[in-house]
Design an enzyme around this catalytic site. Structure first.
Site, PDB file in Angstrom:
ATOM      1  N   GLU A 173       0.898  -0.989   0.288  1.00 41.25           N
ATOM      2  CA  GLU A 173      -0.051   0.229  -0.171  1.00 41.25           C
ATOM      3  C   GLU A 173       1.184   1.511   0.087  1.00 41.25           C
ATOM      4  O   GLU A 173       1.874   1.193   0.649  1.00 41.25           O
ATOM      5  CB  GLU A 173      -0.827   0.569   0.977  1.00 41.25           C
ATOM      6  CG  GLU A 173      -1.812   0.828   1.373  1.00 41.25           C
ATOM      7  CD  GLU A 173      -2.915   1.071   2.232  1.00 41.25           C
ATOM      8  OE1 GLU A 173      -4.352   1.562   2.396  1.00 41.25           O
ATOM      9  OE2 GLU A 173      -2.596   0.347   3.594  1.00 41.25           O
ATOM     10  N   LYS A 212      -9.651   0.751  -2.615  1.00 37.08           N
ATOM     11  CA  LYS A 212      -9.725   0.601  -1.034  1.00 37.08           C
ATOM     12  C   LYS A 212     -11.355   0.324  -0.410  1.00 37.08           C
ATOM     13  O   LYS A 212     -11.566   1.592  -0.548  1.00 37.08           O
ATOM     14  CB  LYS A 212      -8.897   1.018  -0.205  1.00 37.08           C
ATOM     15  CG  LYS A 212      -9.162   0.319   0.919  1.00 37.08           C
ATOM     16  CD  LYS A 212      -7.429   1.369   2.142  1.00 37.08           C
ATOM     17  CE  LYS A 212      -7.133   0.508   3.537  1.00 37.08           C
ATOM     18  NZ  LYS A 212      -5.796   2.003   4.216  1.00 37.08           N
ATOM     19  N   CYS A 260      -5.216  -3.876   3.377  1.00 34.93           N
ATOM     20  CA  CYS A 260      -4.452  -3.235   4.205  1.00 34.93           C
ATOM     21  C   CYS A 260      -5.732  -2.964   5.571  1.00 34.93           C
ATOM     22  O   CYS A 260      -6.388  -5.596   5.570  1.00 34.93           O
ATOM     23  CB  CYS A 260      -4.244  -1.750   4.490  1.00 34.93           C
ATOM     24  SG  CYS A 260      -3.071  -1.658   5.578  1.00 34.93           S
TER      25      CYS A 260
END
Length: 277
Positions: free
Chosen positions: A46, A121, A163
């Site tokens: 990321e 995301k 994440c």
């Protein structure tokens, strides 16, 4: 199929800064090492391009040049490339992101440089952590995505988690329902949350979904307040850690993907058929 003939998958761990050219130098080292080793699928962490809210907004304004550079790297090194997350100022439908924010987009290119997919995301890290930074509020900088994504690659069907997404098994279940065989996790886990949860979450997602999992992390100190956990790793569908980077700093972590053995595991233990939902 012998071990030596199996395709290699890898994660390139970084300690990205707010300087795009500096991060490009690290990325070039990663691409060169992966190419020399014969890696077929490379996952970046990321915030691979830049680390820091102001820098992300600046780079997003020059998104076309950034994307062209990554596509060229995939083609030059004949890689399927998951380019961590990149800051993009527009949504997948081309509309501009409002309010001065950007999308945290995981872009995937094939070995000819063709764009295979984009995942934005979904779960934003708005939490308090017992570290030097204390409070994290990604929603101030990012607009969340609203779709999951599974795409075809030369190694199999690939699903992406970014994440904080890793903590939401219902999203991973949907990737598995859509046929995911490999799960890739670009991440920048904090040192505190990473030490507690990073590997156990990666292993859990691998075991419960019977997928190979590649976790590519940021790993080091990003200024006085932000420290990331690193420990990039590759985990097979049985939950075995095939490779892991123990130290902070950049480095290539790679392992072979035995797709046939993974399919045999799914046949021996048909978890997907036994689900009650």
């Amino acid at each position: 199929m012998t071990e030596s003939s199996l395709p290699l998958v890898a994660a390139w761990q970084m300690v990205s800064t707010s300087d795009w050219p500096e991060n490009q130098a690290s990325l070039r080292r990663g691409f060169a090492q992966a190419s020399a080793a014969g890696v077929k699928l490379l996952v970046l962490p990321e915030n691979a391009a830049v680390f820091g809210a102001g820098a992300q907004l600046t780079l997003a304004a020059n998104g076309a040049d950034m994307l062209a550079w990554f596509a060229a790297q995939a083609a030059e090194h004949r890689l399927t490339l998951v380019a961590g997350t990149l800051p993009l100022a527009y949504r997948p439908d081309g509309q501009a992101v409002p309010d001065g924010r950007v999308r945290s987009a995981a872009m995937v290119w094939g070995p000819s440089g063709e764009l295979l997919g984009r995942y934005d995301k979904r779960h934003l890290f708005d939490v308090d952590v017992a570290d030097a930074q204390g409070r994290y509020q990604e929603s101030a900088t990012y607009e969340p995505g609203n779709q999951v994504l599974v795409m075809d690659t030369e190694l199999g069907k690939l699903g992406i988690l970014t994440c904080y997404d890793l903590r939401f098994p219902e999203q991973v279940r949907e990737l598995r329902r859509q046929g995911a065989e490999l799960l890739v996790v670009p991440a920048a886990f904090t040192a505190v949350t990473g030490a507690a949860h990073w590997q156990v979450l990666l292993r859990a997602r691998a075991i419960e979904n019977q997928c190979l999992v590649i976790g590519a992390g940021q790993g080091g100190q990003h200024g006085p307040q932000r420290q990331t956990w690193g420990h990039s790793q590759v985990i097979d569908a049985w939950g075995v850690v095939l490779a892991e980077q123990q130290e902070n700093g950049e480095g290539l972590v790679m392992a072979a993907f035995d797709r046939a053995e993974q399919n045999r595991l799914r046949q021996r233990m048909p978890v997907e058929q036994h689900r009650l939902d």
